[in-house]
Design a protein around this motif. Structure first.
Motif, mmCIF file in Angstrom:
data_model
loop_
_atom_site.group_PDB
_atom_site.id
_atom_site.type_symbol
_atom_site.label_atom_id
_atom_site.label_comp_id
_atom_site.label_asym_id
_atom_site.label_seq_id
_atom_site.Cartn_x
_atom_site.Cartn_y
_atom_site.Cartn_z
ATOM 1 N N ASN A 309 0.808 -1.220 0.000
ATOM 2 C CA ASN A 309 0.000 0.000 0.000
ATOM 3 C C ASN A 309 0.848 1.279 0.000
ATOM 4 O O ASN A 309 0.297 2.378 -0.103
ATOM 5 N N ASP A 310 2.171 1.133 0.113
ATOM 6 C CA ASP A 310 3.070 2.284 0.129
ATOM 7 C C ASP A 310 3.054 2.951 -1.247
ATOM 8 O O ASP A 310 3.495 2.363 -2.236
ATOM 9 N N ILE A 311 2.554 4.191 -1.325
ATOM 10 C CA ILE A 311 2.397 4.885 -2.595
ATOM 11 C C ILE A 311 3.740 5.131 -3.279
ATOM 12 O O ILE A 311 3.828 5.205 -4.509
ATOM 13 N N TYR A 312 4.803 5.242 -2.497
ATOM 14 C CA TYR A 312 6.143 5.494 -3.046
ATOM 15 C C TYR A 312 6.530 4.384 -4.024
ATOM 16 O O TYR A 312 6.994 4.658 -5.142
ATOM 17 N N PHE A 313 6.363 3.148 -3.620
ATOM 18 C CA PHE A 313 6.724 2.019 -4.477
ATOM 19 C C PHE A 313 5.691 1.803 -5.579
ATOM 20 O O PHE A 313 6.037 1.333 -6.670
ATOM 21 N N GLN A 314 4.446 2.148 -5.311
ATOM 22 C CA GLN A 314 3.432 2.052 -6.353
ATOM 23 C C GLN A 314 3.751 2.985 -7.516
ATOM 24 O O GLN A 314 3.643 2.605 -8.686
ATOM 25 N N LEU A 315 4.154 4.210 -7.198
ATOM 26 C CA LEU A 315 4.446 5.185 -8.245
ATOM 27 C C LEU A 315 5.607 4.737 -9.124
ATOM 28 O O LEU A 315 5.623 5.009 -10.327
ATOM 29 N N MET A 316 6.573 4.055 -8.540
ATOM 30 C CA MET A 316 7.742 3.627 -9.312
ATOM 31 C C MET A 316 7.583 2.232 -9.902
ATOM 32 O O MET A 316 8.493 1.736 -10.577
ATOM 33 N N GLY A 317 6.450 1.602 -9.652
ATOM 34 C CA GLY A 317 6.213 0.276 -10.221
ATOM 35 C C GLY A 317 7.123 -0.797 -9.651
ATOM 36 O O GLY A 317 7.396 -1.815 -10.297
ATOM 37 N N THR A 318 7.602 -0.595 -8.424
ATOM 38 C CA THR A 318 8.544 -1.530 -7.801
ATOM 39 C C THR A 318 7.811 -2.723 -7.214
ATOM 40 O O THR A 318 6.711 -2.582 -6.665
ATOM 41 N N LYS A 319 8.420 -3.893 -7.310
ATOM 42 C CA LYS A 319 7.862 -5.111 -6.733
ATOM 43 C C LYS A 319 8.840 -5.680 -5.711
ATOM 44 O O LYS A 319 10.054 -5.555 -5.854
ATOM 45 N N GLU A 320 8.279 -6.301 -4.673
ATOM 46 C CA GLU A 320 9.133 -6.997 -3.712
ATOM 47 C C GLU A 320 9.901 -8.093 -4.442
ATOM 48 O O GLU A 320 9.344 -8.812 -5.265
ATOM 49 N N GLN A 321 11.186 -8.215 -4.110
ATOM 50 C CA GLN A 321 11.999 -9.197 -4.817
ATOM 51 C C GLN A 321 13.271 -9.495 -4.048
ATOM 52 O O GLN A 321 13.663 -8.763 -3.137
ATOM 53 N N SER A 322 13.913 -10.592 -4.428
ATOM 54 C CA SER A 322 15.229 -10.946 -3.899
ATOM 55 C C SER A 322 16.068 -11.509 -5.036
ATOM 56 O O SER A 322 15.526 -12.077 -6.001
ATOM 57 N N HIS A 323 17.389 -11.327 -4.934
ATOM 58 C CA HIS A 323 18.300 -11.773 -5.986
ATOM 59 C C HIS A 323 19.420 -12.615 -5.379
ATOM 60 O O HIS A 323 19.988 -12.256 -4.343
ATOM 61 N N HIS A 324 19.740 -13.724 -6.053
ATOM 62 C CA HIS A 324 20.938 -14.501 -5.772
ATOM 63 C C HIS A 324 21.887 -14.304 -6.947
ATOM 64 O O HIS A 324 21.547 -14.638 -8.091
ATOM 65 N N VAL A 325 23.068 -13.753 -6.680
ATOM 66 C CA VAL A 325 24.030 -13.459 -7.746
ATOM 67 C C VAL A 325 25.329 -14.204 -7.459
ATOM 68 O O VAL A 325 25.875 -14.119 -6.355
ATOM 69 N N VAL A 326 25.821 -14.936 -8.461
ATOM 70 C CA VAL A 326 27.114 -15.617 -8.371
ATOM 71 C C VAL A 326 27.972 -15.121 -9.527
ATOM 72 O O VAL A 326 27.548 -15.158 -10.683
ATOM 73 N N THR A 327 29.182 -14.654 -9.201
ATOM 74 C CA THR A 327 30.064 -14.069 -10.216
ATOM 75 C C THR A 327 31.455 -14.686 -10.121
ATOM 76 O O THR A 327 31.990 -14.876 -9.030
ATOM 77 N N LEU A 328 32.015 -14.983 -11.278
ATOM 78 C CA LEU A 328 33.410 -15.395 -11.385
ATOM 79 C C LEU A 328 34.137 -14.287 -12.136
ATOM 80 O O LEU A 328 33.795 -13.968 -13.278
ATOM 81 N N LYS A 329 35.126 -13.688 -11.485
ATOM 82 C CA LYS A 329 35.822 -12.526 -12.046
ATOM 83 C C LYS A 329 37.287 -12.857 -12.289
ATOM 84 O O LYS A 329 37.995 -13.316 -11.392
ATOM 85 N N TYR A 330 37.732 -12.605 -13.532
ATOM 86 C CA TYR A 330 39.137 -12.817 -13.876
ATOM 87 C C TYR A 330 39.745 -11.483 -14.289
ATOM 88 O O TYR A 330 39.255 -10.819 -15.205
ATOM 89 N N ASP A 331 40.816 -11.069 -13.596
ATOM 90 C CA ASP A 331 41.507 -9.818 -13.901
ATOM 91 C C ASP A 331 42.670 -10.089 -14.852
ATOM 92 O O ASP A 331 43.643 -10.757 -14.479
ATOM 93 N N PHE A 332 42.556 -9.574 -16.075
ATOM 94 C CA PHE A 332 43.688 -9.674 -16.992
ATOM 95 C C PHE A 332 44.849 -8.824 -16.476
ATOM 96 O O PHE A 332 46.004 -9.214 -16.560
ATOM 97 N N ASP A 333 44.498 -7.648 -15.974
ATOM 98 C CA ASP A 333 45.449 -6.738 -15.342
ATOM 99 C C ASP A 333 44.629 -5.695 -14.589
ATOM 100 O O ASP A 333 43.431 -5.891 -14.356
ATOM 101 N N HIS A 334 45.253 -4.569 -14.223
ATOM 102 C CA HIS A 334 44.529 -3.541 -13.474
ATOM 103 C C HIS A 334 43.518 -2.796 -14.341
ATOM 104 O O HIS A 334 42.662 -2.083 -13.804
ATOM 105 N N TYR A 335 43.600 -2.960 -15.651
ATOM 106 C CA TYR A 335 42.804 -2.128 -16.548
ATOM 107 C C TYR A 335 41.675 -2.859 -17.270
ATOM 108 O O TYR A 335 40.894 -2.227 -17.962
ATOM 109 N N ASN A 336 41.576 -4.178 -17.140
ATOM 110 C CA ASN A 336 40.442 -4.884 -17.757
ATOM 111 C C ASN A 336 40.222 -6.227 -17.097
ATOM 112 O O ASN A 336 41.165 -6.876 -16.636
ATOM 113 N N SER A 337 38.956 -6.601 -17.003
ATOM 114 C CA SER A 337 38.591 -7.864 -16.359
ATOM 115 C C SER A 337 37.388 -8.487 -17.054
ATOM 116 O O SER A 337 36.586 -7.797 -17.695
#
Length: 366
Positions: A309-337
């Motif tokens: 019922n919170d009008i703030y989230f209604q105006l922005m069209g936001t929905k309750e949600q949760s995210h599971h994120v898994v990332t594998l990051k490889y650094d070629f060097d300090h300037y790109n990954s």
């Protein structure tokens, strides 16, 4: 039109780089990324995505005065738009006190204070979803502020305690879309105007013991959200919602492990009908482990809960949600990954839940 804008930026950069004496020239850095994304959402297909182009400029004017500019070329449908994300000048009076004026990333927690628009600097391909920028799909927080900021160490005999305090223009919202189910509102930062004399107050205090591996922060943001439409729920220029944000952030780094965690409590008081108040909670926890010097695995859980019922989230069209994120990051060097990422997005309605993947190559041109 866009080509003209790009040409102007390139010409300005080239002029400063080659014709202004080194003692006066600014330091330019360019951040960018290219990605391949896909999802199991019905009607979607895999696609290559050219990310935002981030032009970052910093300059030391003299021993006490500094300035910086961050401009971002953002993709919008079939064209690019240019946004000034940060622009400020700062004068340092002492270790305990400095003053800045301009447009800042509001010090709402650790992430928004330390990670900006260059994706290379963060471990994942994107921010925790509820920390999205105001014009993003999930933007629910005023993460930028225009005004005056003071900062420094709280005590003269130790560097353990730090502070940042901003007084600036408050945000606004267009509530006229409440009459339409197809339109949503975005938080308006108000770079060159303020529809209210009641300014926004943002503050963050951090504590990190000397020679320790952990740090703790507390922060708040208090302001009135002003109606920006002639046909909104309240008259234009009047307070639509009184918003208070309170939160904590925690970071811990030791050897090959690191942990980030932040909690946000949002309090909304509607300034119409029965002046109803609502509380909502957003948080994330992120952990990372360096398998090798240049290879890291990251997991993040983020969640948003609020009253429907919170009008703030209604105006922005936001929905309750949760995210599971898994990332594998490889650094070629300090300037790109290179980052390989899986995101499981969960809604109360299973039909809206999805699984997605992103392969992102992020870089910096120094």
């Amino acid at each position: 039109m866009m080509k003209n804008k790009l040409f102007s930026i390139v010409a300005l950069t080239s002029y400063i780089t080659f014709f202004i004496p080194c003692s006066l020239a600014a330091d330019f850095n360019i951040f960018g990324d290219v990605a391949l994304t896909g999802s199991d959402n019905e009607g979607t297909s895999s696609k290559f995505v050219l990310g935002d182009l981030d032009l970052f400029v910093a300059h030391k004017i003299n021993e006490k005065t500094f300035a910086m500019l961050e401009m971002v070329f953002e993709k919008e449908e079939h064209d690019y738009i240019v946004d000034i994300e940060r622009l400020w000048i700062k004068h340092v009076f002492s270790d305990q006190f400095s003053i800045s004026a301009g447009r800042f990333h509001a010090p709402l927690g650790y992430w928004n204070s330390n990670f900006h628009h260059g994706t290379l600097l963060q471990d994942t391909t994107g921010r925790p979803f509820f920390l999205d920028f105001e014009d993003g799909e999930n933007g629910i927080l005023p993460v930028h502020t225009v005004g005056l900021m003071t900062s420094g160490f709280l005590l003269s005999d130790t560097e353990s305690w730090k502070y940042k305090v901003i007084i600036g223009n408050g945000p606004s919202l267009n509530s006229s879309n409440k009459r339409s189910l197809d339109e949503t509102s975005k938080i308006e930062v108000n770079d060159i105007s303020d529809k209210s004399n009641n300014k926004s107050i943002v503050a963050r205090f951090t504590y990190q013991p000397e020679n320790s591996h952990w740090a703790l922060g507390v922060f708040t943001n208090i302001h009135n959200i002003i109606e920006s439409s002639d046909t909104g729920l309240v008259p234009k220029g009047e307070t639509l919602i009184k918003q208070k944000i309170f939160g904590t952030d925690f970071q811990w780094n030791i050897n090959n492990f690191n942990i980030l965690a932040e909690t946000f409590i949002l309090q909304h008081e509607e300034n119409f009908l029965n002046n109803t108040s609502y509380n909502s909670l957003a948080f994330y926890v992120q952990g990372g482990y360096k398998i090798k010097k240049d290879l890291k695995i990251i997991y993040r859980y983020s969640d948003l809960n609020f009253d429907n019922n919170d009008i703030y989230f209604q105006l922005m069209g936001t929905k309750e949600q949760s995210h599971h994120v898994v990332t594998l990051k490889y650094d070629f060097d300090h300037y790109n990954s290179l980052k390989l990422e899986y995101n499981k997005q969960l809604f109360s309605d299973p039909l809206l839940s999805s699984n997605s993947y992103t392969i992102q190559w992020s870089f910096m041109i120094p």
